[in-house]
Write an enzyme that holds these catalytic residues in place. Structure first.
Site, PDB file in Angstrom:
ATOM      1  N   LYS A   1      -1.653   6.482   8.222  1.00  0.00           N
ATOM      2  CA  LYS A   1      -0.320   6.790   7.676  1.00  0.00           C
ATOM      3  C   LYS A   1       0.326   7.996   8.369  1.00  0.00           C
ATOM      4  O   LYS A   1       1.543   8.168   8.313  1.00  0.00           O
ATOM      5  CB  LYS A   1      -0.425   7.005   6.157  1.00  0.00           C
ATOM      6  CG  LYS A   1      -0.900   5.734   5.432  1.00  0.00           C
ATOM      7  CD  LYS A   1      -1.237   5.987   3.975  1.00  0.00           C
ATOM      8  CE  LYS A   1      -1.825   4.725   3.319  1.00  0.00           C
ATOM      9  NZ  LYS A   1      -2.262   4.969   1.920  1.00  0.00           N
TER      10      LYS A   1
ATOM     11  N   SER B   1      -6.275   5.213   5.444  1.00  0.00           N
ATOM     12  CA  SER B   1      -5.012   5.940   5.194  1.00  0.00           C
ATOM     13  C   SER B   1      -4.689   6.999   6.246  1.00  0.00           C
ATOM     14  O   SER B   1      -3.568   7.514   6.258  1.00  0.00           O
ATOM     15  CB  SER B   1      -5.044   6.608   3.821  1.00  0.00           C
ATOM     16  OG  SER B   1      -4.930   5.643   2.816  1.00  0.00           O
TER      17      SER B   1
ATOM     18  N   TYR C   1       0.602  -3.531   7.168  1.00  0.00           N
ATOM     19  CA  TYR C   1      -0.061  -2.377   6.525  1.00  0.00           C
ATOM     20  C   TYR C   1      -1.588  -2.532   6.544  1.00  0.00           C
ATOM     21  O   TYR C   1      -2.314  -1.619   6.946  1.00  0.00           O
ATOM     22  CB  TYR C   1       0.475  -2.237   5.092  1.00  0.00           C
ATOM     23  CG  TYR C   1      -0.266  -1.236   4.244  1.00  0.00           C
ATOM     24  CD1 TYR C   1       0.032   0.123   4.307  1.00  0.00           C
ATOM     25  CD2 TYR C   1      -1.290  -1.650   3.373  1.00  0.00           C
ATOM     26  CE1 TYR C   1      -0.658   1.045   3.523  1.00  0.00           C
ATOM     27  CE2 TYR C   1      -1.976  -0.734   2.590  1.00  0.00           C
ATOM     28  CZ  TYR C   1      -1.666   0.607   2.676  1.00  0.00           C
ATOM     29  OH  TYR C   1      -2.355   1.512   1.913  1.00  0.00           O
TER      30      TYR C   1
ATOM     31  N   VAL D   1     -10.052   6.090   2.953  1.00  0.00           N
ATOM     32  CA  VAL D   1     -11.207   5.621   2.176  1.00  0.00           C
ATOM     33  C   VAL D   1     -12.372   5.142   3.045  1.00  0.00           C
ATOM     34  O   VAL D   1     -13.435   4.819   2.523  1.00  0.00           O
ATOM     35  CB  VAL D   1     -10.868   4.510   1.148  1.00  0.00           C
ATOM     36  CG1 VAL D   1     -10.120   5.063  -0.041  1.00  0.00           C
ATOM     37  CG2 VAL D   1     -10.149   3.352   1.783  1.00  0.00           C
TER      38      VAL D   1
ATOM     39  N   TYR E   1      -3.871  12.949  -1.923  1.00  0.00           N
ATOM     40  CA  TYR E   1      -3.474  12.376  -3.220  1.00  0.00           C
ATOM     41  C   TYR E   1      -3.642  13.402  -4.342  1.00  0.00           C
ATOM     42  O   TYR E   1      -3.265  14.558  -4.161  1.00  0.00           O
ATOM     43  CB  TYR E   1      -4.250  11.072  -3.485  1.00  0.00           C
ATOM     44  CG  TYR E   1      -4.247  10.213  -2.260  1.00  0.00           C
ATOM     45  CD1 TYR E   1      -3.057   9.625  -1.842  1.00  0.00           C
ATOM     46  CD2 TYR E   1      -5.359  10.066  -1.453  1.00  0.00           C
ATOM     47  CE1 TYR E   1      -2.997   8.879  -0.681  1.00  0.00           C
ATOM     48  CE2 TYR E   1      -5.305   9.325  -0.285  1.00  0.00           C
ATOM     49  CZ  TYR E   1      -4.131   8.741   0.092  1.00  0.00           C
ATOM     50  OH  TYR E   1      -4.071   8.027   1.245  1.00  0.00           O
TER      51      TYR E   1
HETATM   52  O1  DON Z   1      -4.321   0.439   0.742  1.00  0.00           O
HETATM   53  C1  DON Z   1      -5.474   0.836   0.579  1.00  0.00           C
HETATM   54  O2  DON Z   1      -5.963   0.937  -0.541  1.00  0.00           O
HETATM   55  C2  DON Z   1      -6.275   1.228   1.802  1.00  0.00           C
HETATM   56  N1  DON Z   1      -5.926   0.396   2.918  1.00  0.00           N
HETATM   57  C3  DON Z   1      -6.045   2.656   2.194  1.00  0.00           C
HETATM   58  C4  DON Z   1      -6.305   3.640   1.072  1.00  0.00           C
HETATM   59  C5  DON Z   1      -6.831   4.943   1.521  1.00  0.00           C
HETATM   60  O3  DON Z   1      -7.377   5.105   2.588  1.00  0.00           O
HETATM   61  C6  DON Z   1      -6.776   6.039   0.521  1.00  0.00           C
HETATM   62  N2  DON Z   1      -7.430   7.219   1.074  1.00  0.00           N
HETATM   63  N3  DON Z   1      -8.145   8.014   0.704  1.00  0.00           N
END
Ligand code: DON
Length: 309
Positions: free
Chosen positions: A67, A64, A191, A261, A243
């Site tokens: 982003k 993420s 994405y 993540v 978040y």
């Molecule tokens: O879409 C997802 O779930 C992952 N590609 C990215 C989520 C993420 O990194 C949330 N961060 N803490």
């Protein structure tokens, strides 16, 4: 800066010795392979120096954190029109939550939760083939970091695509509300791949320098975004970058940040430095556990909270 070198060195030593390291993300199979013992940190100071400790040159999945870059590009492309399709409020929900999206008619709360980031990616797809949109994102990051060796980890992207049912649900939902211009398959293809970009702490700190320097690269003076836009991206990072853990991160660390993540976090100290930290174990909100602890200690020791006088 001998002092900062010592601070980072002792941080890395302390973090390596900790046994309570959180849990590596399990819902993307390929990310389960990450070694929870790793810890790295890099600080890119606005005066040009880069100070690192631990596994600062080891690439990991930025997830993420990507982003930040896609939001920057989308704002460059459509400007404030973006805010007709995505909100600017903290969600108070997990990053992949679906309930809010139904109540709010397919308009995601902010560009950092998954649904919001998929809309941002949809904006970048306009007029392009997925491969071109992805190339634009990757080249932008390489340019910011001044490093052409940054790549996409295709195994991570494929692994997420094969198991990304929640993201497909979010994208289908938004398409039903006419808030996705492309087929979910296409928007999610881009994405998943930008989330799968692999970077080290050093590369991440360098690529986010412009946010610590009013939108400009502090070394070359090259303008990436206006000073106002940089401030607004930072405001979104502070309020939404972690978040439903964003309030706690602001409370404890006191700087704008964006987590992923893969266990990475980018933090910005306006006027002073961009920071990237990495430890793959996550806390209950899906943010790097030791990464947050390390940033809390660093900002306290250096008096880098944006709320400090
Ligand atoms: O879409 C997802 O779930 C992952 N590609 C990215 C989520 C993420 O990194 C949330 N961060 N803490």
């Amino acid at each position: 800066m001998a002092e900062l070198e010592e601070v980072l060195q002792s941080l890395a030593e302390d973090m390596s010795a900790r046994t309570d390291r959180g849990a590596v993300a399990g819902y993307i199979p390929q990310l389960r392979k990450a070694d929870p013992q790793r810890f790295g940190i890099a600080v890119a100071l606005n005066d040009g120096r880069v100070v690192t400790a631990g596994d600062a040159d080891e690439p990991f999945s930025i997830q993420s954190i990507s982003k930040i870059f896609t939001l920057t590009l989308a704002l460059g492309k459509v400007g404030d029109a973006l805010w007709r399709r995505v909100g600017r409020e903290p969600s108070g929900n997990p990053f992949n939550s679906i309930v809010q999206l139904e109540r709010e008619m397919g308009i995601p709360r902010n560009p950092f939760i998954n649904a919001g980031a998929v809309v941002v990616t949809d904006v970048l797809l306009a007029g392009h083939q997925p491969r071109e949109a992805l190339g634009e994102i990757l080249r932008f990051i390489q340019f910011l970091a001044d490093d052409d060796s940054i790549i996409i980890d295709r195994d991570v992207a494929a692994s997420e695509r094969a198991t990304g049912y929640r993201n497909f649900a979010l994208a289908n939902y938004m398409r039903a509300f006419d808030n996705l211009e492309h087929e979910p398959e296409l928007a999610l293809g881009v994405y998943f791949h930008h989330c799968a970009i692999a970077m080290s702490c050093r590369q991440l700190a360098l690529s986010t320098r412009f946010l610590a320097h009013e939108g400009r690269n502090p070394q070359t003076g090259h303008s990436v975004v206006s000073a106002e836009r940089a401030r607004r991206i930072l405001a979104l990072m502070l309020t939404c970058g972690h978040y439903d853990g964003s309030g706690d991160f602001a409370f404890r660390v006191g700087i704008p940040g964006k987590s992923g993540v893969g266990g990475g976090i980018v933090g910005i100290v306006p006027g002073i430095a961009s920071i990237a930290v990495w430890s793959p174990g996550l806390n209950e909100n899906g943010n790097s556990k030791l990464g947050s602890v390390a940033l809390e200690r660093l900002t306290r020791t250096m008096n880098w909270s944006i709320f400090a006088p």
